[in-house]
Design an enzyme around this catalytic site. Structure first.
Site, PDB file in Angstrom:
ATOM      1  N   HIS A   1      -2.858   6.692   4.488  1.00  0.00           N
ATOM      2  CA  HIS A   1      -1.572   6.322   4.458  1.00  0.00           C
ATOM      3  C   HIS A   1      -1.220   7.582   4.216  1.00  0.00           C
ATOM      4  CE1 HIS A   1      -1.857   1.950   5.926  1.00  0.00           C
ATOM      5  NE2 HIS A   1      -1.254   1.459   4.907  1.00  0.00           N
TER       6      HIS A   1
ATOM      7  N   CYS B   1       0.929  -1.176  -0.399  1.00  0.00           N
ATOM      8  CA  CYS B   1      -0.071   0.136   0.068  1.00  0.00           C
ATOM      9  C   CYS B   1       0.288   1.303   0.159  1.00  0.00           C
ATOM     10  CB  CYS B   1      -0.824   0.151   0.759  1.00  0.00           C
ATOM     11  SG  CYS B   1      -0.360  -0.367   2.352  1.00  0.00           S
TER      12      CYS B   1
HETATM   13  N1  LIG Z   1      -5.002  -3.519   4.283  1.00  0.00           N
HETATM   14  C1  LIG Z   1      -4.539  -2.877   3.308  1.00  0.00           C
HETATM   15  O1  LIG Z   1      -4.105  -2.108   3.244  1.00  0.00           O
HETATM   16  C2  LIG Z   1      -3.506  -3.619   1.858  1.00  0.00           C
HETATM   17  C3  LIG Z   1      -2.759  -3.193   1.450  1.00  0.00           C
HETATM   18  C4  LIG Z   1      -1.867  -4.166   0.435  1.00  0.00           C
HETATM   19  C5  LIG Z   1      -2.329  -5.398   0.510  1.00  0.00           C
HETATM   20  N2  LIG Z   1      -3.338  -5.862   1.509  1.00  0.00           N
HETATM   21  C6  LIG Z   1      -2.655  -7.401   1.336  1.00  0.00           C
HETATM   22  O2  LIG Z   1      -4.238  -7.764   1.341  1.00  0.00           O
HETATM   23  C7  LIG Z   1      -3.989  -8.819   1.718  1.00  0.00           C
HETATM   24  C8  LIG Z   1      -6.034  -9.011   2.956  1.00  0.00           C
HETATM   25  O3  LIG Z   1      -5.502  -7.767   3.712  1.00  0.00           O
HETATM   26  P1  LIG Z   1      -6.885  -7.392   4.100  1.00  0.00           P
HETATM   27  O4  LIG Z   1      -6.451  -6.488   5.309  1.00  0.00           O
HETATM   28  O5  LIG Z   1      -8.052  -7.441   3.598  1.00  0.00           O
HETATM   29  O6  LIG Z   1      -6.722  -7.874   5.519  1.00  0.00           O
HETATM   30  P2  LIG Z   1      -8.219  -8.716   6.775  1.00  0.00           P
HETATM   31  O7  LIG Z   1      -9.173  -7.630   6.952  1.00  0.00           O
HETATM   32  O8  LIG Z   1      -7.720  -9.510   7.775  1.00  0.00           O
HETATM   33  O9  LIG Z   1      -9.134  -9.725   6.082  1.00  0.00           O
HETATM   34  C9  LIG Z   1      -8.876 -11.294   4.954  1.00  0.00           C
HETATM   35  C10 LIG Z   1      -8.890 -12.119   4.645  1.00  0.00           C
HETATM   36  O10 LIG Z   1      -8.746 -13.174   4.111  1.00  0.00           O
HETATM   37  C11 LIG Z   1      -9.487 -14.295   4.140  1.00  0.00           C
HETATM   38  N3  LIG Z   1      -8.470 -15.499   4.565  1.00  0.00           N
HETATM   39  C12 LIG Z   1      -7.135 -15.254   5.667  1.00  0.00           C
HETATM   40  N4  LIG Z   1      -7.432 -16.911   5.895  1.00  0.00           N
HETATM   41  C13 LIG Z   1      -7.445 -17.555   4.544  1.00  0.00           C
HETATM   42  C14 LIG Z   1      -6.866 -18.531   4.324  1.00  0.00           C
HETATM   43  N5  LIG Z   1      -6.202 -19.923   4.410  1.00  0.00           N
HETATM   44  N6  LIG Z   1      -8.336 -19.289   3.227  1.00  0.00           N
HETATM   45  C15 LIG Z   1      -8.966 -18.441   3.141  1.00  0.00           C
HETATM   46  N7  LIG Z   1      -9.575 -17.088   3.438  1.00  0.00           N
HETATM   47  C16 LIG Z   1      -9.209 -16.750   4.146  1.00  0.00           C
HETATM   48  C17 LIG Z   1     -10.324 -13.860   6.013  1.00  0.00           C
HETATM   49  O11 LIG Z   1     -11.069 -14.530   5.703  1.00  0.00           O
HETATM   50  P3  LIG Z   1     -12.031 -14.810   6.991  1.00  0.00           P
HETATM   51  O12 LIG Z   1     -13.430 -13.608   7.211  1.00  0.00           O
HETATM   52  O13 LIG Z   1     -13.066 -15.922   6.705  1.00  0.00           O
HETATM   53  O14 LIG Z   1     -11.031 -15.343   7.900  1.00  0.00           O
HETATM   54  C18 LIG Z   1     -10.606 -12.802   5.046  1.00  0.00           C
HETATM   55  O15 LIG Z   1     -11.377 -12.568   4.185  1.00  0.00           O
HETATM   56  C19 LIG Z   1      -3.028  -9.314   2.544  1.00  0.00           C
HETATM   57  O16 LIG Z   1      -2.269  -9.890   1.827  1.00  0.00           O
HETATM   58  C20 LIG Z   1      -2.688  -7.965   2.788  1.00  0.00           C
HETATM   59  O17 LIG Z   1      -1.034  -8.122   2.842  1.00  0.00           O
HETATM   60  C21 LIG Z   1      -3.115  -5.608   2.723  1.00  0.00           C
END
Ligand SMILES: NC(=O)c1ccc[n+]([C@@H]2O[C@H](COP(=O)([O-])OP(=O)(O)OC[C@H]3O[C@@H](n4cnc5c(N)ncnc54)[C@H](OP(=O)(O)O)[C@@H]3O)[C@@H](O)[C@H]2O)c1
Length: 340
Positions: free
Chosen positions: A243, A130
């Site tokens: 950010h 990000c």
């Molecule tokens: N947040 C940011 O600013 C940002 C920016 C760039 C990249 N990212 C990347 O995007 C990804 C997601 O981030 P987020 O912020 O959205 O995280 P989050 O809010 O914690 O959500 C994680 C998601 O992944 C699912 N998940 C986790 N483990 C899983 C598994 N074993 N099988 C299937 N689904 C699974 C969760 O499902 P459940 O609800 O069922 O647990 C949920 O839908 C990460 O790789 C992060 O590094 C995030």
């Protein structure tokens, strides 16, 4: 005829934004599948004025789906993205797993759209970190004009960058400070995040930098130009979404602040708000829900020959993740798949 699109991680911060943005931008879809872990089986998520029931990623069959937007973290990506790619579904991944793989393009559509054609080697495209996404949107048009030698960047990163657990921790800890009977100890973050700032995001590297800082260096080189030298300090701040970055740039050629402002005004994805008066700049609270990367405080750095300072703010769940992924999907559709 539109696309059949899978959103993996549909219950998370980024996945929910992906569904919102697909609807907002009227991405040409025939069908959308919301997928997450088994824990969320049947959970309802919104897609425009529709409601989708979440399916289990572990048993999901990717055959016949055109694209899968992955936002499930590196571990689950490692297990499921190759399965989707092998089934002929192009993966656009938000985790860091594939970003540094020479056979996987790392794309910010305003900056290096030409990289899209490299997708076919693995059927996977990576989305940057990000803090890198908004940075390179600001750097690229200036680099094209005056060649960047070196960048010094300090980030002020919101807790949503650490997923929904990060947001809950800030909320619960903030409340607990006013109600000391329910103390909330640091769990997702390494120190108290409420009413504090933490100079540590992701793990420490051998040289004393953090992995978040390393990611900014390596990703900027891969997306913009390997010759750019960059040093970063990444800081977590008690802001829910958005950010901010204080960026100092040294150029090879002279570039004055007025010309830089004009270049940035014309640059794709950028909105310049730069008035030298009270409130004449953008803060994270104001960028939430927006598509743009906002640039303010553009000014000469007179301590070096060709130096410029600027302030850059963007919604990390949008440009930093979901929006960029959907812009990649649009690019893939336009340049390669050509449906819709
Ligand atoms: N947040 C940011 O600013 C940002 C920016 C760039 C990249 N990212 C990347 O995007 C990804 C997601 O981030 P987020 O912020 O959205 O995280 P989050 O809010 O914690 O959500 C994680 C998601 O992944 C699912 N998940 C986790 N483990 C899983 C598994 N074993 N099988 C299937 N689904 C699974 C969760 O499902 P459940 O609800 O069922 O647990 C949920 O839908 C990460 O790789 C992060 O590094 C995030």
């Amino acid at each position: 005829m539109g696309y059949r699109v899978v959103v993996a991680g549909a219950t998370g911060n980024v996945g929910r934004e992906m569904l919102n943005i697909l609807a907002e931008r009227q991405f040409p879809v025939d069908e959308v599948a919301a997928v997450a872990s088994r824990r969320s089986l049947g959970t309802e998520v919104s897609f425009g004025d529709k409601t989708l029931k979440t399916q289990d990623l572990d048993t999901f069959d990717f055959t016949g789906w055109d694209m899968a937007l992955f936002a499930v973290g590196s571990e689950a990506t490692k297990k499921y993205a190759p399965k989707a790619a092998k089934a002929g579904c192009v993966v656009i991944d938000n985790s860091s797993l594939y970003r540094y793989d020479p056979e996987v393009p790392l794309i910010v559509p305003e900056v290096n759209p030409q990289a899209i054609h490299g997708y076919a080697k693995k059927n996977i495209i990576a989305n940057p970190n990000c803090s890198t996404a908004q940075l390179v949107v600001a750097l690229k048009p200036l680099h094209d004009r005056a060649r960047i030698k070196r960048v010094v960047v300090s980030t002020y990163q919101s807790v949503s960058g650490a997923g929904k657990e990060g947001m809950d921790e800030l909320w619960d800890q903030t409340k607990s400070i006013y109600n000391p009977t329910s103390e909330v100890a640091p769990k997702k973050f390494t120190k108290q995040i409420a009413f504090n700032v933490i100079p540590h995001i992701d793990v420490f590297m051998e040289d004393g930098s953090t992995k978040e800082e390393w990611k900014m260096v390596v990703e900027t080189k891969k997306i913009v130009d390997p010759k750019i030298k960059l040093t970063a300090t990444c800081v977590r701040v008690p802001v829910f979404v958005g950010h901010a970055e204080a960026i100092n740039i040294e150029f090879e050629d002279h570039l004055d602040e007025d010309e830089a402002r004009d270049i940035l005004r014309e640059a794709p994805g950028v909105m310049v708000i730069d008035k030298r008066e009270d409130g004449g700049y953008v803060t994270p609270a104001e960028c939430v829900g927006d598509f743009a990367t906002f640039i303010s405080r553009i000014r000469q750095d007179s301590t070096i020959d060709n130096g410029l300072n600027l302030w850059c703010v963007s919604d990390n769940l949008r440009k930093g993740a979901a929006l960029n992924a959907i812009q990649i999907a649009e690019l893939l559709g336009r340049e390669v798949l050509k449906k819709g």
